[in-house]
Scaffold this motif. Structure first.
Motif, PDB file in Angstrom:
ATOM      1  N   SER A  35      44.981 -45.230  94.558  1.00  0.00           N
ATOM      2  CA  SER A  35      46.252 -45.453  95.257  1.00  0.00           C
ATOM      3  C   SER A  35      47.351 -44.821  94.431  1.00  0.00           C
ATOM      4  CB  SER A  35      46.515 -46.953  95.450  1.00  0.00           C
ATOM      5  OG  SER A  35      46.566 -47.617  94.200  1.00  0.00           O
ATOM      6  N   ILE A  36      48.465 -44.569  95.080  1.00  0.00           N
ATOM      7  CA  ILE A  36      49.576 -43.880  94.430  1.00  0.00           C
ATOM      8  C   ILE A  36      50.751 -44.840  94.322  1.00  0.00           C
ATOM      9  CG2 ILE A  36      51.159 -41.915  94.573  1.00  0.00           C
ATOM     10  CD1 ILE A  36      49.007 -40.495  96.260  1.00  0.00           C
ATOM     11  N   SER A  37      51.280 -44.983  93.124  1.00  0.00           N
ATOM     12  CA  SER A  37      52.418 -45.869  92.895  1.00  0.00           C
ATOM     13  C   SER A  37      53.528 -45.116  92.191  1.00  0.00           C
ATOM     14  CB  SER A  37      51.996 -47.070  92.035  1.00  0.00           C
ATOM     15  OG  SER A  37      53.116 -47.846  91.655  1.00  0.00           O
ATOM     16  N   ASP A  38      54.762 -45.370  92.618  1.00  0.00           N
ATOM     17  CA  ASP A  38      55.906 -44.767  91.937  1.00  0.00           C
ATOM     18  C   ASP A  38      56.564 -45.752  90.971  1.00  0.00           C
ATOM     19  OD1 ASP A  38      57.032 -46.503  93.735  1.00  0.00           O
ATOM     20  OD2 ASP A  38      58.309 -45.023  94.731  1.00  0.00           O
ATOM     21  N   GLY A  88      47.316 -38.102  92.146  1.00  0.00           N
ATOM     22  CA  GLY A  88      48.427 -39.043  92.104  1.00  0.00           C
ATOM     23  C   GLY A  88      48.104 -40.329  91.382  1.00  0.00           C
ATOM     24  N   SER A  89      46.825 -40.563  91.087  1.00  0.00           N
ATOM     25  CA  SER A  89      46.422 -41.745  90.336  1.00  0.00           C
ATOM     26  C   SER A  89      45.900 -41.314  88.977  1.00  0.00           C
ATOM     27  CB  SER A  89      45.325 -42.512  91.077  1.00  0.00           C
ATOM     28  OG  SER A  89      44.785 -43.525  90.263  1.00  0.00           O
ATOM     29  N   LEU A 145      47.843 -43.283 101.036  1.00  0.00           N
ATOM     30  CA  LEU A 145      46.673 -42.439 100.811  1.00  0.00           C
ATOM     31  C   LEU A 145      45.436 -42.968 101.532  1.00  0.00           C
ATOM     32  CD1 LEU A 145      45.285 -40.081  99.386  1.00  0.00           C
ATOM     33  CD2 LEU A 145      44.970 -41.567  97.392  1.00  0.00           C
ATOM     34  N   HIS A 161      42.034 -38.325  93.223  1.00  0.00           N
ATOM     35  CA  HIS A 161      43.343 -37.880  93.701  1.00  0.00           C
ATOM     36  C   HIS A 161      44.264 -37.782  92.491  1.00  0.00           C
ATOM     37  CE1 HIS A 161      47.260 -37.699  95.660  1.00  0.00           C
ATOM     38  NE2 HIS A 161      46.618 -37.353  96.764  1.00  0.00           N
ATOM     39  N   ALA A 216      52.007 -46.866  87.999  1.00  0.00           N
ATOM     40  CA  ALA A 216      50.843 -46.009  88.248  1.00  0.00           C
ATOM     41  C   ALA A 216      49.646 -46.388  87.389  1.00  0.00           C
ATOM     42  CB  ALA A 216      51.214 -44.543  88.008  1.00  0.00           C
TER      43      ALA A 216
END
Length: 456
Positions: free
Chosen positions: A197-200, A233-234, A103, A231, A203
């Motif tokens: 930031s995006i974590s799989d 995704g976070s 990202l 974002h 998170a």
């Protein structure tokens, strides 16, 4: 124009937008600088010059738009970059080429920055000394026999030696602040969620954050505005983009000064440099008070959460180097009761500091407890006669602050008698990133230490 590579990023952006220089011209100046000094410093480990030049030509054919239009940048080798090798400092990923950008890379590109390559990092960003089996050690531009710090050591060394004007870093236990201090540049560990930031895998993990690095605070804020903002995704991303405080200066600002963060050993050379910072703030009109800081509980809280994260992120011990493996093994020992204790300790520290922030606007303290150490030493084993039990312990002055969920900037504060850079840490209450940077900018402009360049 001489020394184009050492202009501030803000000035570069102005010249590009006014079309007084071209993106191609600026990029070539940096590529020339990389060719000149990188073989000695070893900061940029993967270079994508041809593709970067193609982008520069394309940008020169359109009207400048984004705030970072035409500015070269290199990304930490932990950050995925589409089509550009990303090794994470690990032999297991020595030939890894991601298909997508992380990202922060996406946002920097959207702002007009040109990716020229990757900066060195220890394996998986583990440790505050930048060395790995893939590329070797990054050296300090101010003394090539010394460490550049870590884990964003490649980024800091590249900035200090004029190879790039902006860089991204990341920080769990000081990985952004420590190299900024060691290399006489500025870095911000932002409030978690400021730069999402995006974590799989984790998170909700807030100890590790991405952040900007630069040579001046104005440049840092220019970059921060490009990479901040919500974002989905976070799960804890801050909604609004970063905006600087409209007020300048630090007159009447309430400044707390802690020379040792509550009893930590500090090298006399570092202590002598950082001890000059309070007087600078007093002369600028701030109200400064030395405090006895109580961060008890931060040590265990950080180590438990860090260990837990490593066990989660690195289940395959066989592919790990010794530092990363040690962390992952400690993580496998963490129990539910340990996590409960860590949460209780962190909550207690947070609430004590919440009361502290009602009395003070910012906290001054050393970034690192030592100046840059010899590059061939894996870590600092002793400070002022106090033995360090492991490779983490010498960075307590940084990682205790990580527990606070607070923004913290590293700003050049002067040099030791040997000419080694030392930074001061400016910490604010959670979400007060703009206040921290306002104080950092005032200090920077009053002292001018950050304008001293290495004699490469």
């Amino acid at each position: 124009m001489t020394d184009l590579h050492y202009l501030t990023a803000t000035e570069m952006a102005r010249l590009l937008h006014a079309r007084e220089i071209s993106a191609v011209e600026l990029l070539q100046a940096h590529l020339d600088r990389i060719e000149q000094v990188n073989p000695r410093v070893n900061a940029i480990v993967t270079l994508d010059a041809e593709h970067a030049m193609d982008i520069a030509r394309a940008l020169d054919s359109v009207t400048p738009a984004g705030p970072l239009h035409g500015l070269p940048i290199a990304h930490k080798d932990l950050v995925d970059t589409a089509g550009i090798r990303t090794t994470y400092g690990s032999p297991a990923f020595a030939d890894n080429v991601p298909e997508r950008d992380d990202l922060i890379v996406q946002r920097l590109k959207a702002a007009g920055a040109i990716t020229i390559g990757k900066t060195n990092t220890p394996e998986y960003g583990t440790g505050s000394h930048t060395v790995n089996e893939v590329f070797g050690a990054t050296r300090n531009p101010y003394d090539l026999s010394r460490s550049a710090g870590g884990s964003s050591g490649g980024a800091a060394a590249a900035l200090a030696s004029g190879m790039i004007p902006l860089a991204d870093g990341s920080d769990m236990g000081g990985s952004l602040r420590n190299p900024a201090s060691f290399c006489n540049v500025v870095g911000l560990r932002p409030t978690p969620g400021r730069v999402p930031s995006i974590s799989d895998k984790a998170a909700w993990y807030t100890l590790a954050v991405p952040g900007p690095m630069a040579r001046t605070v104005d440049d840092l804020m220019l970059m921060l505005q490009a990479v901040s903002g919500f974002h989905p995704g976070s799960p804890y991303a801050i909604t609004e983009p970063f905006a600087p405080e409209p007020r300048e200066g630090v007159e009447h600002l309430r400044v707390a000064w802690s020379p040792d963060l509550g009893g930590l050993p500090v090298d006399p050379r570092t202590a002598a440099v950082t001890a000059t910072a309070p007087q600078v703030f007093e002369e600028l009109g701030a109200r400064v008070e030395q405090v006895d800081l109580d961060l008890s509980g931060a040590e265990d809280a950080f180590r438990i959460y860090r260990a837990w994260y490593y066990a989660l992120a690195f289940p395959d011990l066989e592919i790990l180097g010794p530092n990363t493996r040690w962390n992952a093994e400690r993580g496998r020992e963490v129990s539910g009761a340990d996590l409960a204790r860590a949460e209780q300790l962190r909550t207690a520290v947070y609430q004590r500091m919440n009361a502290f922030w009602d009395r003070y606007d910012v906290l001054l303290a050393p970034v690192s407890q030592v100046p840059p150490f010899p590059v061939d030493e894996p870590y600092v084993r002793e400070i002022n006669g106090v033995a360090m039990p492991d490779y983490l312990a010498w960075m307590r002055s940084a990682y205790w602050i990580s527990v606070l969920h607070a923004p913290a900037a590293s700003v050049p504060a002067g040099f030791t008698g040997e000419g080694l850079p030392v930074g001061v840490q400016i910490v604010g209450r959670p979400f007060a990133d703009a206040r921290v940077l306002r104080a950092a900018r005032a200090f920077e402009q009053a002292t001018g230490y950050g304008y001293r360049r290495p004699a490469l």
